[in-house]
Design an enzyme around this catalytic site. Structure first.
Site, short mmCIF file in Angstrom:
data_model
loop_
_atom_site.label_atom_id
_atom_site.label_comp_id
_atom_site.label_asym_id
_atom_site.label_seq_id
_atom_site.Cartn_x
_atom_site.Cartn_y
_atom_site.Cartn_z
N GLU A 165 24.64 49.45 46.71
CA GLU A 165 24.20 48.63 45.56
C GLU A 165 23.45 47.61 45.78
OE1 GLU A 165 27.18 47.34 42.94
OE2 GLU A 165 25.95 46.72 41.32
N GLU A 167 35.24 48.35 43.44
CA GLU A 167 34.66 47.23 43.28
C GLU A 167 35.40 46.03 43.28
OE1 GLU A 167 31.49 47.38 40.24
OE2 GLU A 167 32.51 45.74 39.33
N ASP A 188 26.72 38.86 42.86
CA ASP A 188 27.98 37.90 43.39
C ASP A 188 28.37 37.94 44.97
OD1 ASP A 188 28.64 39.98 41.30
OD2 ASP A 188 30.99 39.36 42.02
N HIS A 222 32.55 50.31 33.76
CA HIS A 222 32.96 49.09 33.98
C HIS A 222 34.30 48.98 33.23
CE1 HIS A 222 32.61 44.79 34.62
NE2 HIS A 222 31.78 45.10 35.53
N ARG A 266 20.26 52.42 38.70
CA ARG A 266 21.54 52.33 37.41
C ARG A 266 21.06 52.19 36.13
NH1 ARG A 266 26.27 48.16 37.56
NH2 ARG A 266 24.89 47.06 35.85
N GLU A 306 30.64 55.40 37.36
CA GLU A 306 31.46 54.32 38.16
C GLU A 306 32.84 53.74 37.20
OE1 GLU A 306 28.93 51.38 39.73
OE2 GLU A 306 30.28 49.76 39.72
N ARG A 343 33.99 52.01 46.48
CA ARG A 343 33.04 51.01 46.26
C ARG A 343 33.49 49.55 46.99
NH1 ARG A 343 29.01 50.24 43.74
NH2 ARG A 343 29.77 48.63 42.24
N HIS A 370 19.47 48.05 39.70
CA HIS A 370 20.07 48.09 38.17
C HIS A 370 19.11 48.02 37.27
CE1 HIS A 370 24.20 45.96 38.88
NE2 HIS A 370 24.14 46.78 39.94
N TYR A 377 28.47 45.73 28.33
CA TYR A 377 28.20 45.28 29.83
C TYR A 377 26.94 45.75 30.29
CZ TYR A 377 28.35 45.97 34.76
OH TYR A 377 28.07 45.73 36.21
N TRP A 379 37.06 44.01 30.62
CA TRP A 379 35.55 43.59 30.50
C TRP A 379 34.80 44.68 31.26
CZ3 TRP A 379 32.59 41.47 34.32
CH2 TRP A 379 31.11 41.35 33.87
N HIS A 419 30.00 47.91 46.67
CA HIS A 419 29.43 46.85 45.55
C HIS A 419 28.51 45.89 46.37
CE1 HIS A 419 31.19 43.76 42.70
NE2 HIS A 419 30.28 44.30 41.86
N ASN A 464 33.77 35.89 42.34
CA ASN A 464 33.36 35.64 41.10
C ASN A 464 34.06 34.61 40.21
OD1 ASN A 464 31.08 35.18 39.75
ND2 ASN A 464 30.54 37.23 38.91
N ASP A 494 27.59 52.83 35.22
CA ASP A 494 28.76 51.88 35.35
C ASP A 494 29.57 51.95 33.99
OD1 ASP A 494 30.88 50.33 35.88
OD2 ASP A 494 29.59 48.94 37.09
O1 EZ4 Z 1 30.54 43.25 36.73
O2 EZ4 Z 1 30.31 42.11 40.37
O3 EZ4 Z 1 28.62 47.50 39.76
N1 EZ4 Z 1 28.48 46.28 39.38
C1 EZ4 Z 1 29.24 45.61 38.73
C2 EZ4 Z 1 29.28 44.03 38.67
C3 EZ4 Z 1 30.35 43.40 38.46
C4 EZ4 Z 1 30.50 41.84 39.01
C5 EZ4 Z 1 31.71 41.03 38.69
O4 EZ4 Z 1 31.72 39.89 39.49
O5 EZ4 Z 1 30.17 45.91 37.90
O6 EZ4 Z 1 27.93 43.69 37.77
CO CO Z 2 30.50 47.88 38.77
#
Ligand code: EZ4
Ligand code: CO
Length: 402
Positions: A339, A262, A316, A212, A147, A236, A283, A122, A159, A402, A312, A37, A210
């Site tokens: 996921e 991931e 993407d 993140h 999630r 996560e 993951r 999600h 996020y 991020w 993961h 991605n 998550d």
């Molecule tokens: O931000 O796959 O758990 N899933 C994630 C995703 C990631 C994207 C990044 O390309 O954290 O949404």
């Molecule tokens: Co994630």
């Protein structure tokens, strides 16, 4: 079975995907996902300019040897671009071998260990109430695991939060978008979200979250502790994992299960995490961790330490990755969950597939190979569109994870 030709197909049916197609002298073909991605064309060039010329004329049945050739032969080991390229070749070769033998891919791995792969959906909302509703919608659709990500009062661009229609896609067209991240409101808000979810839906459904990579280790420890009453399936990416040792600190403070991986591309990224029993779910994915050949190695190491898989599976990962992942999931003895972030209908049209969702589980289907194809004529109608992932900054402007 000799490899006669191979080519990379880049297409954007709603979002960008990179696919490798390998053709053999026996008229069979195999495909593998190579999507990274926001950095798609780097992998496309790696394959087209450096890998494909090495494949022509080789025996497509020698999956392990070709994996070793591409990994050791590059000299420059590991890295997301290299490992996504190797993964694409590996996935295409497993697809080919299974097609040549006329069996679904999971049979080559050792056959099924379960009836289906539990997946998690999600759910995201702009505020607590909307997120609670969205979780309910997924439970009604039959998901056993969901999630939950929610907008936080006073924090813009959290996020995982989608637009008005609930659709969420992390990469945006053009250059990276900037968002603001504020840790303290998040730490205060998140336990309230899960309290509301358990109040409404009880302790039955699996709930995931998550982080993140946004917290420091001690902040992650605090979050894990504050979420304990709501018994999450996992928390996560609580903190960035370059320093695997930092997870020890989280572990010392909380029994909330931890899932990581991931962004990992080899077993070396998670060796200490697994051997130190610092995580509960790994993951790493087929596409970003060197294909089925390497993911199997990671899963086997994880099994020794009671760590289960939770691959993961955001949008993407193309349907090609999802198909391969579901064959892997049906076999892998230490499976945890997969996921599942559903692709757009247009993506599903470009990648016709045998896998299906039913009552909380996904099934890879019985088609020989991994069961996913690419409609090249349709793919050609959607050329690559530059898109990148966002960045996050703290309220004072400091660039953050991020
Ligand atoms: O931000 O796959 O758990 N899933 C994630 C995703 C990631 C994207 C990044 O390309 O954290 O949404
Ligand atoms: Co994630």
């Amino acid at each position: 079975m000799k490899i006669e030709s191979a080519r990379v197909i880049v297409t954007c049916p709603g979002r960008n995907f990179v696919t490798l197609k390998i053709e053999t002298d026996q008229g069979l073909h195999g495909i593998g996902d190579a999507t990274l991605n926001g950095r798609e064309l780097a992998v496309a060039s790696y394959l087209t300019d450096h890998v494909i010329p090495c494949l022509i004329g080789r025996d497509a049945h020698r999956i392990e040897d070709l994996w070793q050739f591409l990994y050791k032969g590059a000299y420059w080991r590991r890295g997301p671009v290299t490992m996504a390229a190797i993964a694409a070749v590996d996935t295409a070769l497993w697809d080919l071998k299974a097609k040549a033998l006329g069996v679904p891919l999971y049979q080559l791995l050792g056959g099924r260990s379960r009836d289906g792969a539990m997946v998690y959906a999600h759910a995201n909302g702009r505020d607590l109430a909307e997120t609670v509703d969205r979780v309910g919608e997924y439970l009604e659709k039959g998901y056993k695991a969901v999630r939950a990500q929610s907008g936080i009062p006073g924090v813009a661009g959290v996020y995982g939060i989608g637009k008005k229609d609930g659709h969420y896609e992390p990469a945006t067209k053009g250059l990276p978008q900037e968002s603001i991240w504020a840790t303290e409101p998040y730490l205060d808000f998140t336990p309230k979200l899960f309290e509301a979810l358990r109040d409404k839906y009880g302790m039955g459904p699996h709930l995931l979250h998550d982080v993140h990579h946004r917290l420091t280790p001690i902040e992650a420890a605090r979050l894990g502790k504050s979420l304990e009453p709501y018994r999450l399936f996992w928390m996560e990416d609580p903190t960035p994992a370059e320093n695997q040792e930092s997870f020890r600190l989280i572990r010392q403070h909380t029994v909330t299960p931890v899932a990581v991986g991931e962004v990992f591309n080899t077993i070396w990224d998670c060796k200490d995490l697994i051997e130190g029993q610092l995580i509960d779910y790994i993951r790493a994915s087929v596409v970003h961790a060197g294909g089925i050949t390497h993911l199997r190695r990671i899963a086997d190491l994880a099994a020794l330490y009671g760590v289960r898989t939770g691959c993961h599976g955001a949008t993407d990962m193309s349907p090609v990755c999802m198909g391969a992942a579901l064959h892997f999931a049906l076999w892998v003895p230490n499976f945890g969950v997969q996921e599942h972030m559903a692709h757009e209908p247009l993506t599903d049209e470009v990648f016709p597939h045998a896998y299906r969702f039913e009552d909380g589980y996904m099934h890879p289907g019985e088609t020989p190979g991994h069961g996913v194809e690419i409609d090249e004529t349709l793919a050609a109608k959607y050329p690559y569109e530059p898109a990148q992932l966002p960045v996050a900054r703290l309220p004072d402007g400091t660039l953050w994870s991020w």
